[in-house]
Design a protein around this motif. Structure first.
Motif, short mmCIF file in Angstrom:
data_model
loop_
_atom_site.label_atom_id
_atom_site.label_comp_id
_atom_site.label_asym_id
_atom_site.label_seq_id
_atom_site.Cartn_x
_atom_site.Cartn_y
_atom_site.Cartn_z
N SER A 70 46.03 41.82 48.79
CA SER A 70 46.20 40.46 49.30
C SER A 70 47.48 39.89 48.74
CB SER A 70 45.01 39.60 48.89
OG SER A 70 45.27 38.23 49.15
N ALA A 71 48.10 39.03 49.55
CA ALA A 71 49.30 38.35 49.07
C ALA A 71 48.96 37.12 48.24
CB ALA A 71 50.17 37.94 50.25
N PHE A 72 47.68 36.74 48.24
CA PHE A 72 47.27 35.55 47.52
C PHE A 72 47.12 35.87 46.04
CE2 PHE A 72 45.67 31.42 47.09
CZ PHE A 72 44.56 31.44 46.25
N LEU A 73 47.83 35.12 45.21
CA LEU A 73 47.85 35.40 43.78
C LEU A 73 47.11 34.31 43.03
CD1 LEU A 73 51.54 36.56 43.52
CD2 LEU A 73 49.50 37.99 43.57
N VAL A 74 46.44 34.69 41.96
CA VAL A 74 45.63 33.75 41.19
C VAL A 74 46.00 33.81 39.72
CG1 VAL A 74 43.71 33.76 42.80
CG2 VAL A 74 43.80 35.46 40.97
N SER A 75 45.70 32.72 39.04
CA SER A 75 46.04 32.63 37.63
C SER A 75 44.83 32.67 36.71
CB SER A 75 46.82 31.32 37.38
OG SER A 75 46.03 30.21 37.74
N SER A 76 43.66 32.84 37.26
CA SER A 76 42.43 32.84 36.46
C SER A 76 42.19 34.21 35.83
CB SER A 76 41.24 32.46 37.34
OG SER A 76 40.03 32.66 36.64
N GLU A 77 41.88 34.22 34.55
CA GLU A 77 41.59 35.48 33.86
C GLU A 77 40.45 36.24 34.52
OE1 GLU A 77 42.18 33.73 29.38
OE2 GLU A 77 41.05 35.59 29.63
N GLY A 78 39.47 35.51 35.00
CA GLY A 78 38.29 36.14 35.59
C GLY A 78 38.58 36.91 36.86
N GLN A 79 39.75 36.73 37.43
CA GLN A 79 40.13 37.43 38.65
C GLN A 79 40.87 38.73 38.38
OE1 GLN A 79 39.22 36.44 41.78
NE2 GLN A 79 37.96 34.98 40.65
N TYR A 80 40.85 39.16 37.13
CA TYR A 80 41.50 40.42 36.76
C TYR A 80 40.50 41.29 36.00
CZ TYR A 80 45.69 38.09 38.27
OH TYR A 80 46.62 37.45 39.04
N ASP A 81 40.50 42.58 36.32
CA ASP A 81 39.48 43.48 35.78
C ASP A 81 40.01 44.43 34.70
OD1 ASP A 81 38.76 43.65 39.19
OD2 ASP A 81 37.50 42.60 37.73
N PHE A 82 41.28 44.78 34.80
CA PHE A 82 41.85 45.76 33.88
C PHE A 82 42.83 45.04 32.96
CE2 PHE A 82 39.98 48.43 36.85
CZ PHE A 82 40.56 48.31 38.10
N TRP A 83 42.74 45.34 31.66
CA TRP A 83 43.59 44.67 30.68
C TRP A 83 44.23 45.67 29.74
CZ3 TRP A 83 44.43 39.34 30.35
CH2 TRP A 83 43.68 38.56 31.23
N GLY A 84 45.45 45.40 29.34
CA GLY A 84 46.10 46.19 28.32
C GLY A 84 45.77 45.65 26.94
#
Length: 126
Positions: free
Chosen positions: A103-117
């Motif tokens: 999707s081209a729609f980008l979000v800034s919420s941490e909860g919308q990301y699954d993989f973290w370094g």
């Protein structure tokens, strides 16, 4: 599953520049939106920038909009964060994060990301 590894952090004087890298493993990287977050001592983690899976769409926090640039090189499975005109207030641990999303729609919420370094430390001296 996508694994992310950040690098490029360090100590720099105010006004200087650094380029952070987020290297990904896994063939799904090209279908992921990727973001950078940061966490300063004693503060909550905050959004910095995000880029869509194509690299065509970018989104920045107001505090870094005119100084930082996010980009990606799909051939290298890497996302970069070019940081210019660094300020002491930019001192933090910087994390990259990802989610499978075409999707081209980008979000800034941490909860919308699954993989973290694991994060890389950036310290800006005054």
């Amino acid at each position: 599953q996508v694994q992310l590894v950040e690098s490029g952090g360090g100590l720099v004087q105010a006004g200087g520049s650094l380029r952070l890298s987020c290297a990904a493993s896994g063939r799904a990287f090209t279908d992921c939106r990727i973001a950078w977050f940061r966490q300063a001592p004693g503060k909550e983690r905050e959004f910095v920038a995000a880029i869509s899976y194509t690299g065509l769409d970018r989104y920045y926090a107001d505090s870094v909009k005119d100084r930082f640039a996010i980009s990606r090189d799909s051939a290298k499975n890497t996302v970069y964060l070019q940081m210019n005109s660094l300020e002491p207030e930019d001192t933090a641990i910087y994390y990259c994060a990802g989610r499978l999303s075409r999707s081209a729609f980008l979000v800034s919420s941490e909860g919308q990301y699954d993989f973290w370094g694991q994060g890389t430390q950036v310290t800006v001296s005054s």
